[in-house]
Design a protein around this motif. Structure first.
Motif, short mmCIF file in Angstrom:
data_model
loop_
_atom_site.label_atom_id
_atom_site.label_comp_id
_atom_site.label_asym_id
_atom_site.label_seq_id
_atom_site.Cartn_x
_atom_site.Cartn_y
_atom_site.Cartn_z
N LEU A 137 0.81 -1.22 0.00
CA LEU A 137 0.00 0.00 0.00
C LEU A 137 0.85 1.27 0.00
O LEU A 137 1.49 1.57 -1.00
CB LEU A 137 -0.98 -0.04 1.17
N PRO A 187 -5.39 -4.78 -1.99
CA PRO A 187 -4.20 -4.16 -1.38
C PRO A 187 -4.24 -4.14 0.16
O PRO A 187 -3.21 -4.29 0.81
CB PRO A 187 -4.22 -2.73 -1.94
N CYS A 202 -8.75 -3.58 -9.01
CA CYS A 202 -8.86 -4.74 -8.13
C CYS A 202 -10.28 -4.83 -7.57
O CYS A 202 -10.95 -3.81 -7.38
CB CYS A 202 -7.83 -4.68 -7.01
N CYS A 220 -10.51 -4.45 0.02
CA CYS A 220 -9.86 -4.60 -1.29
C CYS A 220 -8.58 -5.43 -1.17
O CYS A 220 -8.03 -5.59 -0.08
CB CYS A 220 -9.56 -3.22 -1.85
N CYS A 246 -12.46 -2.33 -4.90
CA CYS A 246 -11.98 -0.93 -4.83
C CYS A 246 -13.13 0.01 -5.16
O CYS A 246 -13.64 0.00 -6.28
CB CYS A 246 -10.82 -0.71 -5.78
S1 SF4 Z 1 -10.34 0.76 -1.96
FE1 SF4 Z 1 -9.17 1.18 -3.83
S2 SF4 Z 1 -8.21 3.19 -3.48
FE2 SF4 Z 1 -8.84 2.37 -1.47
S3 SF4 Z 1 -7.06 1.30 -0.68
FE3 SF4 Z 1 -8.32 -0.21 -1.75
S4 SF4 Z 1 -7.48 -0.28 -3.85
FE4 SF4 Z 1 -6.73 1.59 -2.86
#
Ligand code: SF4
Length: 357
Positions: A9, A54, A279, A52, A282
């Motif tokens: 991240l 990440p 992804c 999400c 998100c």
């Molecule tokens: S929701 Fe989208 S913008 Fe927010 S941390 Fe996850 S991938 Fe990143």
């Protein structure tokens, strides 16, 4: 003191700042190893199902940090005066407490550039007290962090790989530390581009495009077949000019960068096609991906979306990538971007134009 910094991240955007900051305070920073199967699986167990990819990876990297005195999880609220980070950034560190190994304390600080530089410095100075550092030490560390961050940002137009850029910064900054008077900081080599190859823009969050395990080495695969442009290669000022036509200002920092740079790629005749790497889960992508798809459709720019999640398979990705690149190449080489049907259908696209258009 040894601080653990998860390689996920915010690592991909702001690590240079924190590396410089802690270096100036004489605090060792240890990063988790690059993502592997175990890290991914650990992340899936500890993060919420709804979040999400990440964030799930971040949960895995937190657990991979061993033998550290504390884990550093900053709350990055905003990085400029005009936007916020995604709400999931704001929920850190609390949303990830279940992933922190028992007995290891979490260090955190709120960074909110919307409140101005002096407030950021004040918040860091309060954080410095926890580390046993004085205000003057923190001021120096803040300056060095900014220098390292600037150095990385200036270099991101020339490197295509985050780790490669970080290595270059590492050697350059050591030189900087060794001799404050020496202004001849080594330059990062400029990417050499072959004009005969396809040029593909890979658009998406830095922590997805630069994460080879999660994206199944998409960047490396693409780079073998084409010249690659990334959102990070576009300077902020240039990206901002491509946001001017929007009816409403974008709210999130990454969304601004992606739409601004993506729109630049759409209008750039040298770019043959665009791949949006998104992804599952998100929230911001669900809106901006569609926005960019509309811009691409209006300009007849080849555009493909790849949505990753923890179940993404290599075979599916390779097939889609090859089909997309074949289509772009055929269009460029054999059709000259002039449609066989309809009048001037592709007049806004690049390469050949027929005179009456
Ligand atoms: S929701 Fe989208 S913008 Fe927010 S941390 Fe996850 S991938 Fe990143």
């Amino acid at each position: 003191m040894k601080i653990g910094f998860p390689r996920a991240l915010f690592y991909y955007d702001y690590f240079p700042f924190w590396a410089g900051f802690f270096h100036a305070l004489d605090i060792e920073v240890v990063t988790s190893s690059p993502t592997n199967r175990q890290i991914m699986e650990q992340g899936l167990k500890k993060a919420s199902d709804e979040t999400c990819l990440p964030l799930k990876l971040l949960a895995g990297h937190i657990q991979a940090l061993e033998k550290v005195d504390a884990i550093f999880l900053p709350r990055m609220v905003s990085v400029d005066a005009d936007s916020y980070n995604c709400p999931k950034f704001l929920g850190i560190p609390e949303s990830l407490f279940p992933a922190v190994p028992a007995g290891i304390p979490v260090l955190t600080v709120t960074v909110n550039w919307k409140k101005g530089k002096s407030q950021v410095l004040k918040d860091l100075q309060v954080f410095g007290l926890e580390l046993g550092k004085g205000k003057a030490d923190i001021r120096k560390a803040f300056t060095l962090g900014q220098e390292w961050q600037k150095r990385y940002q200036d270099s991101s137009g020339t490197g295509w790989n985050f780790e490669e850029s970080m290595r270059e910064i590492g050697s350059a900054t050591k030189g900087l530390m060794a001799s404050q008077k020496d202004k001849s900081i080594p330059r990062i080599p400029v990417r050499v581009q072959n004009p005969d190859r396809l040029r593909i823009a890979l658009v998406g969050h830095s922590y997805l495009t630069h994460e080879p395990y999660a994206n199944l080495n998409l960047l490396g695969r693409l780079h073998e077949k084409a010249e690659v442009e990334l959102v990070q290669h576009v300077k902020q000022e240039e990206a901002d000019t491509h946001l001017l036509g929007l009816r409403k200002k974008l709210f999130w920092n990454h969304a601004k960068q992606i739409v601004g740079a993506g729109n630049k790629f759409v209008t750039d005749p040298k770019i043959d096609g665009i791949i949006y790497l998104s992804c599952f889960g998100c929230g911001t992508d669900s809106m901006i991906q569609e926005l960019l798809a509309r811009f691409a459709r209006e300009r007849h720019k080849p555009y493909m979306v790849i949505t990753l999640d923890e179940h993404s398979g290599e075979a599916g990705l390779v097939t889609r990538l090859e089909a997309f690149l074949d289509m772009v190449e055929r269009r460029k080489v054999h059709e000259g971007y002039v449609s066989a049907h309809g009048e001037c259908l592709d007049r806004d696209s690049n390469t050949l134009r027929i005179p009456q258009c």
